[in-house]
Write an enzyme that holds these catalytic residues in place. Sequence first.
Site, PDB file in Angstrom:
ATOM      1  N   GLU A 141      86.371  17.234  24.703  1.00  0.00           N
ATOM      2  CA  GLU A 141      86.677  18.393  23.870  1.00  0.00           C
ATOM      3  C   GLU A 141      88.151  18.488  23.507  1.00  0.00           C
ATOM      4  OE1 GLU A 141      84.776  18.340  26.525  1.00  0.00           O
ATOM      5  OE2 GLU A 141      82.786  18.828  25.749  1.00  0.00           O
ATOM      6  N   HIS A 146      76.268  27.790  30.396  1.00  0.00           N
ATOM      7  CA  HIS A 146      75.738  27.783  29.029  1.00  0.00           C
ATOM      8  C   HIS A 146      75.724  29.181  28.393  1.00  0.00           C
ATOM      9  CE1 HIS A 146      74.209  23.795  30.259  1.00  0.00           C
ATOM     10  NE2 HIS A 146      74.205  23.515  28.982  1.00  0.00           N
TER      11      HIS A 146
END
Lengths: 383, 383, 331, 331
Positions: free
Chosen positions: C66, C135
């Site tokens: 990322e 999540h």
Amino acid sequence: MTVLDHRHHTSVPGWRPGATAPRTDPAPLLPDASPVRVLGTPALEKYDPALLRELYRRLVVGRRYNQQATVLTKQGRLAVYPASTGQEACQVAAAMVLGAGDWLFPSYRDTLAVVSRGVDPLEALTLLRGNAHTGYDPRATRTAPLCTPLATQAPHAVGLAHAARLSAEPVVALAMLGDGGTSEGDFHEALNFAAVLQAPVVFLVQNNGYAISVPLTQQSAAPSLAHKAVGYGMPGRLVDGNDAPAVHAVLGEAVERARCGGGPTLVEALTYRLEAHTNADDATRYREDEEVAAWREHDPVLLMERHLRGAGLLDDLLVRQASEEAEALAARMRAEFHSDAELDPMSLFAHVYAEPTPQLREQAAQLAAELAAELAAEAEVQH
Amino acid sequence: MTVLDHRHHTSVPGWRPGATAPRTDPAPLLPDASPVRVLGTPALEKYDPALLRELYRRLVVGRRYNQQATVLTKQGRLAVYPASTGQEACQVAAAMVLGAGDWLFPSYRDTLAVVSRGVDPLEALTLLRGNAHTGYDPRATRTAPLCTPLATQAPHAVGLAHAARLSAEPVVALAMLGDGGTSEGDFHEALNFAAVLQAPVVFLVQNNGYAISVPLTQQSAAPSLAHKAVGYGMPGRLVDGNDAPAVHAVLGEAVERARCGGGPTLVEALTYRLEAHTNADDATRYREDEEVAAWREHDPVLLMERHLRGAGLLDDLLVRQASEEAEALAARMRAEFHSDAELDPMSLFAHVYAEPTPQLREQAAQLAAELAAELAAEAEVQH
Amino acid sequence: MSTATPVRTSTMAQALNAALRDAMREDRSVHVLGEDVGALGGVFRITDGLTAEFGRDRCLDTPLAEAGILGTAIGMAMYGLRPVVEMQFDAFAYPAMEQLVSHVAKMRNRTAGKLPLPITIRIPYGGGIGGVEHHSDSSEAYYAQTPGLHVVTPATVGDAYGLLRASIASDDPVVFLEPKRLYWGKDSLDPAAPVEPIGRAVLRRTGSSAVLITYGPSLPVCLEAAEAAKAEGWDLAVLDLRTLVPFDDETVCRVVRSLGRAVVVHEASGFGGTGAEIAARVTERCFHHLAAPVLRVTGFDIPYPPPMLEHHHLPGVDRILDAVARLQWED
Amino acid sequence: MSTATPVRTSTMAQALNAALRDAMREDRSVHVLGEDVGALGGVFRITDGLTAEFGRDRCLDTPLAEAGILGTAIGMAMYGLRPVVEMQFDAFAYPAMEQLVSHVAKMRNRTAGKLPLPITIRIPYGGGIGGVEHHSDSSEAYYAQTPGLHVVTPATVGDAYGLLRASIASDDPVVFLEPKRLYWGKDSLDPAAPVEPIGRAVLRRTGSSAVLITYGPSLPVCLEAAEAAKAEGWDLAVLDLRTLVPFDDETVCRVVRSLGRAVVVHEASGFGGTGAEIAARVTERCFHHLAAPVLRVTGFDIPYPPPMLEHHHLPGVDRILDAVARLQWED
Ligand SMILES: Cc1ncc(C[n+]2csc(CCOP(=O)(O)OP(=O)(O)O)c2C)c(N)n1
Ligand SMILES: Cc1ncc(C[n+]2csc(CCOP(=O)(O)OP(=O)(O)O)c2C)c(N)n1
Ligand SMILES: [Mg+2]
Ligand SMILES: [Mg+2]
């Protein structure tokens, strides 16, 4: 149109059941056992004398620049200066291998490379003087801001090079890092992206033996930092970082390969930081004088002068000219930094966003009112 | 007392002026050109038949476990299941090479390795069922929680192994990762720390060809992922990940080397994910049926059965026993997950801190009041 | 703005997809990059079909890292492109935090305006989808506290399209938070409708008793609460902020001043959450109009819980009405 | 608690050093790791002499990678050690954000208490030292918004020692924010004084007009402001929070209720800063005691400015007094 789709030659297939060998041959990616050297070898004769003299001139001016900047910190005219004294060969060669359209991504220690690239020597010091963050125009000079958070500029170089490649422009990006910076995750991610995207980027690691106080042995156990290249699938090159023509040759080759679509290269230049980490550092806490002394013998400026003189490529006149130019620059630095920088407090609110938010407009108004009140109070006192 | 200070043999000196060769010889660190294989080679004969049968038994049970868990997701009894179907050889071998005192650091896909290590097969599914985060006791089982953020467990394994080494306890940590996970900065930092600290840790990369939809060719341009090892100064090993005895041998060797003070190893196991990424994924969007079919031919369970039968090490009885054990486990899973999990909403506030903060006590009281009000309202309705 | 996509019923996911496609059609400098954004179309299918239409050069499956993705996007933006980055889930944006805070948010400022970074960072955020740990984070407070970023979060299909177009068009970096549990909600979408500017809150429901101030995933919950409140005799307004930075003080304060009572609702943990800023600034600016303190209904100060317990954590209708009941009606 | 270090005059830096040394002497499980913490003693000399006394095993110069440092510390803590991590500067802690948020803050919770992580993360923070960009961030809001972390920040020499001892002794992870511009301030230090527990605010100055609520680097500024306020006829109390998480609602609310007027002061940017939480919760809890809204005096919502301009950004005495003047005294 689709640059990436059309390079199937670089897309080696994934592993298949029953296959017996790895995907590509690692041998060409590994650095040679010994670092590349030019000074003191027959290779020197193949070099253009004009290039060698130019390297010399820049080294001399660069050394003086480093020295003068360090003095300015002691006088309180610069907030901080991480000198590249001892690393001038890397600094100067990095600047010289790039064309005007290429981009340089320097770290905090690479002010000299920025200057050697053509950025105004005083503007390049703005960050370290403390009056603004970046003193030069990165777009006009194709030189990214001096980067403090370690290795974070490496992915920027990859992204820029990738974008240039997509536009089919022959632009190369050169990212400069230290040995310590190679430990950061961003270094890893940048090299991997570069290799996967075949971006035209060159990574120059100036291995000066220390990350502040931490010696290389506590930073990496690798045979060399250049050996990291094979893990990304790009060539790794090892060069004597105090041998200016060698650094110039190795970097130049890497830049041209990148420009011609050959993808990225990792170059490790073996060098040494002759001064402390910055003026605020005390290097006696972590290294021996003898070690520094040994490296002073391998000083890039001295080496260059000795070998060029030996080869009959340098005479007293050229030496004096370089020295005069260096002194003139030092004088200019002293003069400029003698007086205080011009400062506009309201500039705090400029350039946070394209347009100030309502919140920033309020805050700017608050500061303006405070400044006005201060002025009024001062005026009152004077009455 | 000072473990680190006494290991000067690993502290190769930094670069010195005039030196000609890199610090250590990279050759022993590079993986062999071909992956290690045992099945179908004469090497098989050197293996303990009991070990081979145990590997087989675990493979069969493991396959069934994967299948049943996948079915449970379709029935809505598990929130999600990232199956290791096709990767059972890695899962089972990873568990078997570790001693009771060693630690396993699994990723989200390694439930089977956790189970094979001895964790209760149902407790191991707690996270994926959705009633709690970790269903087993990581300290008692020496098995870290299943780790979702990619590669983040790798530095944990290094730290634990380092701490064990400082205590002079012969503990080894094994970290399991995927091919995609090798791109993360944390992978890089963990391997570098491991090598510099000479921590007793083994990194097992299950290269199953994909990170969700992204094939290896878009993940890395390296000759192999095992080649990354040389950049850290640790040995890299390449093994056929569907060849259970080969994985067992390569990992076993790495674990023992680590245990004896030989430092870390990076193992790349070449394998394939036969199912979609998870039950929620649609693998037809990014890969061809033919590719999957080719890998079905190289199925680790089938390979093992075929070769053990061929070597006369497996008979129908053993096959039936393994199959019965597998069915019994599957039945237990169905039974357990048939009913809903017991849940205590107030557990939300347990274990945020050693002692709940005043703020959490207030919030717990709020939730308790809400639950009481709900109960009261329900009681009213029933009247 | 675009004639490419006709009016139709659309999910929020489809609206976001349409916004990306239309932006890429209209402006060749718009590039998409992230994990699985290519053949797969993203795990939520927001980038579905983009690589097919625009090629890998324009919609790129990156390696899995990322910080590398965002750092690469920074370099692309420095070269003049307009990258749109996808972070796969809220918690998986954290590895990019240094690039975000130390570069994305600051580059324009560091370079006195010479290197603006028109990057849009799309992050599906929040819970309620039964996701396992990591999540379902609500990470807006980190971004809202970082000067130099815009923070935008749509709650409707129309805003998903319009605000994503506006974010991509913005010359500043935008953290674009997509309420993932609203991805599959449907509404009619007119891509030709004028694009909403960033920074404007909107009153989704008028009311005379008090206002619920909210954004993103909590908007539908607030609307439901307002409906349920009628039975208790409260006529609640619902204000959708849409943009957290820059904050629409004008609209928010106008509504609060006229009603004198407000409850801020969001999913993120309360302590140090964006609700604190909203409550604090509304109080600073509307103190004498307030009949009660501005209350907050938020997630608890705990790590996001496992899916089977998440409904106890998330602000629901009852918890909102309990707060409304505490708005000192006796005064 | 410790007889190792006698009462003496000490800088904050020396007090922190003494706290580390005493903790390491008393508990063999305490380990220090970070960049340059060995021979150099840290760039601020907080770890001076520790490697000399305890060896590299106990005070370790790590490779240069913050996520790696924190991740390694997590593993060490899982094995039963009590690591103390040094991040060299505030902004250089960001690469460790994922390890911090997704693991350090959550590990106890994720494992139902089986794997507590008694890690102390020392971060020199804040400005006022003439540092160039990235050396002066105030990042406390990120940490305070992350459930599972304690956030502690001393403002005096005594607290530096006591709170660091308490943080190291804590079985929970503590982000220990050191106000770097106070490192060289001197005061008397008695290491044998009882260790302050985490979570208690303290009134540094009593007053009858209003209270300044502050912490860390802003405490001396607030004390100065309180002194200057006398000339304007205000008698200001000054409250030092010392711990942001857990928050000492009891003490803070008691003081605010008794005075009815409060100003929160911190260096970090205001929008979404910790001051918002303080103002919001004080208002929720003390609404009817408030004669004026709780005001905030904070850094501006801008990237940290260059050293020559930082004094315009940092809350100073005048700006605090301006806020006090706006506390609706006419009522
Ligand atoms: C992400 C990050 N962590 C820590 C620092 C603090 N720091 C500044 S320079 C430095 C050492 C860097 O060593 P190296 O990369 O070898 O470069 P050199 O200073 O030798 O040129 C450190 C730790 C930083 N700037 N950025
Ligand atoms: C830091 C982080 N980024 C993104 C994700 C989302 N994600 C989950 S699994 C996965 C692919 C992982 O691929 P690989 O490492 O090869 O493991 P595999 O799934 O093949 O076992 C991704 C991107 C994540 N879990 N963590
Ligand atoms: Mg260095
Ligand atoms: Mg994979």
